[in-house]
Motif scaffolding. Structure first.
Motif, mmCIF file in Angstrom:
data_model
loop_
_atom_site.group_PDB
_atom_site.id
_atom_site.type_symbol
_atom_site.label_atom_id
_atom_site.label_comp_id
_atom_site.label_asym_id
_atom_site.label_seq_id
_atom_site.Cartn_x
_atom_site.Cartn_y
_atom_site.Cartn_z
ATOM 1 N N ILE A 176 -25.124 -24.869 21.928
ATOM 2 C CA ILE A 176 -26.231 -26.960 21.335
ATOM 3 C C ILE A 176 -27.633 -26.994 22.694
ATOM 4 O O ILE A 176 -27.433 -25.758 23.573
ATOM 5 C CB ILE A 176 -25.740 -28.283 21.741
ATOM 6 N N SER A 187 -24.555 -36.312 19.433
ATOM 7 C CA SER A 187 -24.083 -37.093 17.957
ATOM 8 C C SER A 187 -23.577 -35.460 17.981
ATOM 9 O O SER A 187 -22.415 -35.010 16.977
ATOM 10 C CB SER A 187 -25.265 -36.877 17.848
ATOM 11 N N ASP A 188 -24.026 -33.833 18.150
ATOM 12 C CA ASP A 188 -24.240 -32.484 17.590
ATOM 13 C C ASP A 188 -22.398 -32.162 18.216
ATOM 14 O O ASP A 188 -22.102 -31.816 18.049
ATOM 15 C CB ASP A 188 -25.012 -31.663 18.140
ATOM 16 N N ARG A 191 -19.331 -34.271 16.356
ATOM 17 C CA ARG A 191 -19.545 -34.143 14.741
ATOM 18 C C ARG A 191 -19.276 -32.274 15.255
ATOM 19 O O ARG A 191 -18.637 -32.428 13.797
ATOM 20 C CB ARG A 191 -21.022 -33.798 14.086
#
Length: 197
Positions: A176, A187-188, A191
């Motif tokens: 990331i 958010s990544d 997820r």
């Protein structure tokens, strides 16, 4: 934030060691100087701390922040998890430039009570440096010294970078871009965790 969103316990070896130091335990006293200088505490001590923590808290998922940091720690974690019949589903690698690291270290504030971490540049904390979760004081960590950063970066290059290959071979590595703002990175990460649940 992960704990609040997913109900998964999160810890880091640094948080555990700082707690030991603050409690004045023999382990805390023994490791305080190493932490202050930016060095890494021995793999043996870290592995023992993590194994104890996993036995107490790791039964229904966990997130480690900053662990493992060496190949020996990664191999030991694999063995510990096998003994506990727990799988490692995900290894998240935040790719961050050295300049971003410098900027973040220079502005980092941490709650002296619960460990919540934020930035001194956050408008929310500019006038009142108080933790939004426990009302503890937000302070600079003693080991957040830019002179210590060079030691940390060298330790990272020699001891931590090889872990990317280790976890890539296990097919659990996810990279990331950590240079982005906190919300985008979170958010990544969220997820990825949600996809594993």
């Amino acid at each position: 934030m992960i704990t609040r969103q997913f109900g998964i316990p999160v810890t880091s070896p640094g948080a555990i060691l700082r707690r030991e130091r603050d409690l004045g335990t023999p382990l805390g006293k023994k490791t305080a100087e190493v932490l202050q200088s930016g060095g890494l505490v021995s793999d043996k001590i870290i592995i023992e701390l993590i194994e104890d923590w996993l036995r107490l808290h790791g039964g229904h998922g966990f997130v480690f922040d900053g662990f493992p940091r060496t190949l020996r720690q990664a191999e030991s974690l694999t063995s510990i998890l096998a003994r506990l019949r727990t799988a490692l589903d995900l290894a998240i690698w935040l790719e961050v430039s050295e300049q971003t690291v410098r900027d973040r270290i220079a502005g980092r504030l941490q709650c002296g009570e619960c460990g919540f971490t934020t930035s001194s540049s956050s408008a929310q904390f500019a006038e009142r440096a108080v933790c939004p979760y426990c009302d503890g004081p937000l302070v600079r960590r003693n080991d957040d010294d830019l002179s210590v950063l060079q030691t940390r970066l060298q330790e990272f290059r020699t001891k931590t970078e090889p872990l990317a290959s280790f976890y890539r071979k296990m097919s659990i590595l996810h990279r990331i871009d950590g240079n982005r703002d906190r919300e985008a990175v979170f958010s990544d990460i969220s997820r990825l965790i949600e996809d594993k649940r």
